[in-house]
Scaffold this motif. Structure first.
Motif, PDB file in Angstrom:
ATOM      1  N   GLY A 176       0.525  -1.138  -0.270  1.00 46.46           N
ATOM      2  CA  GLY A 176       0.007  -0.045  -0.157  1.00 46.46           C
ATOM      3  C   GLY A 176       0.891   1.024   0.174  1.00 46.46           C
ATOM      4  O   GLY A 176       0.002   2.150  -0.208  1.00 46.46           O
ATOM      5  N   TRP A 177       1.991   1.130  -0.169  1.00 51.25           N
ATOM      6  CA  TRP A 177       3.682   1.731  -0.357  1.00 51.25           C
ATOM      7  C   TRP A 177       2.753   3.607  -1.953  1.00 51.25           C
ATOM      8  O   TRP A 177       3.006   4.764  -1.347  1.00 51.25           O
ATOM      9  N   HIS A 178       2.824   2.164  -2.767  1.00 54.57           N
ATOM     10  CA  HIS A 178       2.596   2.951  -3.765  1.00 54.57           C
ATOM     11  C   HIS A 178       1.646   2.327  -5.019  1.00 54.57           C
ATOM     12  O   HIS A 178       0.755   1.175  -4.819  1.00 54.57           O
ATOM     13  N   SER A 181       0.242   2.653 -10.720  1.00 53.57           N
ATOM     14  CA  SER A 181       1.290   3.740 -12.175  1.00 53.57           C
ATOM     15  C   SER A 181       2.969   4.080 -11.769  1.00 53.57           C
ATOM     16  O   SER A 181       3.419   4.548 -12.746  1.00 53.57           O
ATOM     17  N   ASP A 182       2.771   4.139 -10.255  1.00 58.15           N
ATOM     18  CA  ASP A 182       4.209   4.918  -9.955  1.00 58.15           C
ATOM     19  C   ASP A 182       5.575   3.964  -9.962  1.00 58.15           C
ATOM     20  O   ASP A 182       6.404   4.474 -10.243  1.00 58.15           O
ATOM     21  N   ALA A 183       4.953   2.936  -9.793  1.00 57.73           N
ATOM     22  CA  ALA A 183       6.074   1.595 -10.359  1.00 57.73           C
ATOM     23  C   ALA A 183       6.289   1.717 -11.594  1.00 57.73           C
ATOM     24  O   ALA A 183       7.547   1.182 -11.938  1.00 57.73           O
ATOM     25  N   VAL A 184       4.936   1.778 -12.567  1.00 52.91           N
ATOM     26  CA  VAL A 184       5.645   1.414 -13.933  1.00 52.91           C
ATOM     27  C   VAL A 184       6.776   2.528 -14.541  1.00 52.91           C
ATOM     28  O   VAL A 184       7.261   2.463 -15.100  1.00 52.91           O
ATOM     29  N   ALA A 185       6.165   3.888 -13.784  1.00 49.95           N
ATOM     30  CA  ALA A 185       6.939   5.372 -13.937  1.00 49.95           C
ATOM     31  C   ALA A 185       8.205   5.058 -13.485  1.00 49.95           C
ATOM     32  O   ALA A 185       9.039   5.191 -14.674  1.00 49.95           O
ATOM     33  N   ALA A 186       8.625   4.571 -12.432  1.00 50.08           N
ATOM     34  CA  ALA A 186      10.162   3.658 -11.910  1.00 50.08           C
ATOM     35  C   ALA A 186      10.511   3.405 -13.295  1.00 50.08           C
ATOM     36  O   ALA A 186      12.257   3.835 -13.259  1.00 50.08           O
TER      37      ALA A 186
END
Length: 293
Positions: A176-178, A181-186
């Motif tokens: 539940g931290w991210h 889309s946050d991981a994909v963008a990273a």
């Protein structure tokens, strides 16, 4: 003798960088500035409660292992591997990749705004969390390691690194931290910096450097790339089905749509890392030749 001209490799790296920048912009606009994107992210985060008790311990182990100290230690180790191979430019490029990707992620995270469309009131106070810092750490270390490893173990390193970075991305969602889309963008941020590091290495590379076609690891790169694309296709199918119930608030959805949102998004995370690593593995033999000449 060179097998591939530097000019052709440079064009390939520029194209890769531009494609990944374009993909990042598309993810950013969709996830932050459309109601549909915010709704999908929220459904995935709401769905992570399914089975959370069974995976909480390994998730915590993965995420807690990432810190500034551990990042510095791994970066030094990666630089040392390049130096003992007599590759000073490679040590600089690998370090620049890790530092550049992680600094860029922090600047983007605090520089980008996330409009509140009232879709996720529980996390509205958090604001923007794209890209994911933890995912960037894992992916940048994995890609940099592939750059500095000798050719004979490069494919194995790519598989292990991609698995670790993908697990870290899914872990940020599971905890539940991210948002997904946050991981994909990273991963895309890391992919861009990998291409830039490759361009830096080409500038320092001698014209008579020997590029071995056998070092391309085409089978492993193909398996990572095709496997990643198939998993992304599965993600697209799951999210396409999910769009049919988009009129329902995420908190009111049943178990099936929540599971599809979570599992589909996790598949998108894993698939993206597979494709990014496949592109790195397919290119690294040209920018880090076996013999410098």
């Amino acid at each position: 003798m060179r097998v591939t001209p530097r000019g052709g490799t440079a064009v390939w790296l520029v194209v890769l960088a531009l494609i990944q920048v374009a993909a990042f912009i598309a993810i950013w606009r969709l996830a932050l500035y459309t109601g549909l994107g915010q709704w999908i992210d929220t459904v995935a985060l709401t769905g992570n409660r399914i089975g959370r008790d069974h995976i909480q311990e390994p998730v915590d182990h993965i995420l807690n292992a990432m810190s500034v100290v551990s990042l510095l230690a791994v970066t030094i180790t990666i630089g040392f591997i390049a130096l003992i191979r007599g590759r000073i430019a490679l040590a600089v490029a690998a370090t620049a990749l890790i530092a550049g990707a992680n600094v860029s992620t922090q600047l983007l995270k605090y520089g980008l705004a996330r409009p509140d469309y009232g879709i996720d009131p529980e996390r509205a106070f958090v604001g923007n969390s794209l890209p994911s810092g933890h995912t960037t750490v894992a992916a940048s270390v994995a890609v940099a390691l592939v750059l500095v490893l000798p050719p004979r173990v490069r494919a194995l390193g790519a598989v292990i690194g991609a698995t670790y970075a993908a697990a870290a991305g899914v872990a940020t969602l599971s905890a539940g931290w991210h948002r997904p889309s946050d991981a994909v963008a990273a991963y895309l941020v890391v992919g861009v910096w990998a291409a830039l590091a490759g361009l830096l290495l080409l500038v320092t590379q001698r014209e008579q450097a020997e590029v071995e076609p056998g070092d391309a690891h085409r089978l492993t790169a193909t398996l990572l790339g095709v496997g990643g694309l198939l998993v992304i296709a599965g993600c697209a199918l799951a999210l396409w089905w999910l769009i049919g119930v988009r009129g329902t608030p995420p908190q009111a959805l049943g178990r099936r749509p929540l599971f599809l949102g979570y599992a589909g998004s996790a598949a998108g995370i894993v698939g993206t890392m597979g494709v990014v690593m496949a592109l790195v593995l397919a290119s690294v033999h040209r920018i880090v030749p076996r013999h410098q000449g």
